[in-house]
Design an enzyme around this catalytic site. Structure first.
Site, PDB file in Angstrom:
ATOM      1  N   THR A   1       0.724  -1.534   0.057  1.00 22.28           N
ATOM      2  CA  THR A   1      -0.091   0.369   0.376  1.00 22.28           C
ATOM      3  C   THR A   1       0.412   1.162  -0.573  1.00 22.28           C
ATOM      4  OG1 THR A   1      -1.448   1.170   1.716  1.00 22.28           O
ATOM      5  CG2 THR A   1      -0.412  -0.224   2.617  1.00 22.28           C
TER       6      THR A   1
ATOM      7  N   CYS B   1      -1.548   4.883  -5.372  1.00 23.23           N
ATOM      8  CA  CYS B   1      -2.378   3.931  -4.167  1.00 23.23           C
ATOM      9  C   CYS B   1      -2.901   2.462  -5.324  1.00 23.23           C
ATOM     10  CB  CYS B   1      -4.299   4.465  -4.381  1.00 23.23           C
ATOM     11  SG  CYS B   1      -5.189   3.237  -3.661  1.00 23.23           S
TER      12      CYS B   1
END
Length: 240
Positions: free
Chosen positions: A83, A197
Site C-alpha cells: 500500500t 494507491c
C-alpha cells in the site's frame, strides 16, 4: 530465489494483485511450473481504515511492526508494504526489522525518471496526496516535484478508492471522473500520472492517458521479482 514478504490486506483487493503479478513475473522469467516464494501477513482492513480516519498512527505503526516482524520470523528475506498510504510508517517499520524494505516511492521514482518525467500528478488516498511523507521523499531523494489535484478532486479520488475499489467495485463513471482529473492536471503542466494507491490499477491504466502512467503496484511487484531472482544469477563461491 529469495522469499518475498508481503505486508498486505490494505486492502486485500490490491494484495491479491501483488500475489498474481509476482507469481506471473517469476513464471515469465523461469518458465514451466516455477512460482514465487512468498509469505503474506494480511491485516483486518476495517480496523486499519478506522485508525487512519482517527489519526491513530501510533497504533497503526505497532500493527505494521508486528506484521513485519512476523514475516521476518517466517523466513521473508525482503519486505513489501502493499500500500502507498502506509509507507507513511515505512521508516518506523524498516528500523524494527533486519531484512530490507523495498520502498514503493523509490521504485516509482526510478520509472518516472527513466522517461524524463519531472512533474507527475499524484493520485492516491487523501493521506498520500495531502500529507508530505510521499511528496517529500520524491523531492528530497529523487528530485521530483509531484503535482496534487485540487481539494475537490482529492476528495473525489479518495472516495472512489475507499468506497468502491477497496470493496471490489470498479465503475465506468469513476474511471471517467479520474480521467477528467488527469486531463485537468495536464493543463496545469503534469507530465505523468502516478497511480499512488495500489487499488488504482484496478480502475486506470496507460490506455486512459497519453501521459506516462506509473502503476506503483506493478512496479513494486516487479522490483520484488527482480530482487528475489537476482541471487540465482550470482556465481557460486568456490573454496580457496
Amino acid at each position: 530465489m529469495q522469499t518475498i514478504g508481503l505486508l498486505g490486506g490494505m486492502s486485500w483487493e490490491s494484495s491479491a494483485v501483488y500475489y498474481k503479478l509476482i507469481n506471473e513475473g517469476v513464471r515469465a522469467r523461469l518458465g514451466g511450473l516455477h512460482s514465487a516464494r512468498i509469505v503474506l501477513w494480511s491485516v483486518e482492513f476495517q480496523e486499519v481504515a478506522a485508525r487512519q480516519a482517527a489519526g491513530d498512527w501510533d497504533a497503526l505503526a505497532d500493527m505494521m511492526i508486528e506484521g513485519a516482524r512476523a514475516l521476518e520470523r517466517a523466513g521473508a528475506e525482503m519486505l513489501l508494504i502493499c500500500t502507498n498510504t502506509m509507507h507513511k510508517l515505512a521508516d518506523q517499520v524498516a528500523s524494527a526489522i533486519t531484512i530490507p524494505l523495498i520502498h514503493i516511492a523509490d521504485i516509482a521514482a526510478v520509472a518516472i525518471k527513466a522517461v524524463n518525467s519531472s512533474r507527475p500528478l499524484l493520485l492516491g488516498t487523501r493521506f498520500t496526496m495531502e500529507e508530505p511523507f510521499y511528496r517529500d521523499r520524491m523531492r528530497d531523494k529523487h528530485g521530483l516535484q509531484l503535482l496534487r489535484p485540487s481539494s475537490d478532486e482529492e476528495r473525489l479520488v479518495h472516495g472512489i478508492i475507499y468506497d468502491e475499489l477497496c470493496q471490489g467495485s470498479v465503475r465506468p463513471e469513476s474511471k471517467a471522473r479520474c480521467r477528467a482529473v488527469i486531463d485537468a492536471a495536464r493543463m496545469r503542466g503534469a507530465d505523468g500520472v502516478i497511480l499512488g494507491c495500489t487499488e488504482l490499477d484496478l480502475l486506470l491504466s496507460q490506455s486512459d492517458s497519453d501521459l506516462p502512467v506509473f502503476d506503483t503496484t506493478a512496479l513494486h511487484a516487479n522490483a520484488a521479482v527482480e530482487r528475489s531472482l537476482a541471487a540465482r544469477s550470482r556465481p557460486a563461491r568456490t573454496s580457496p
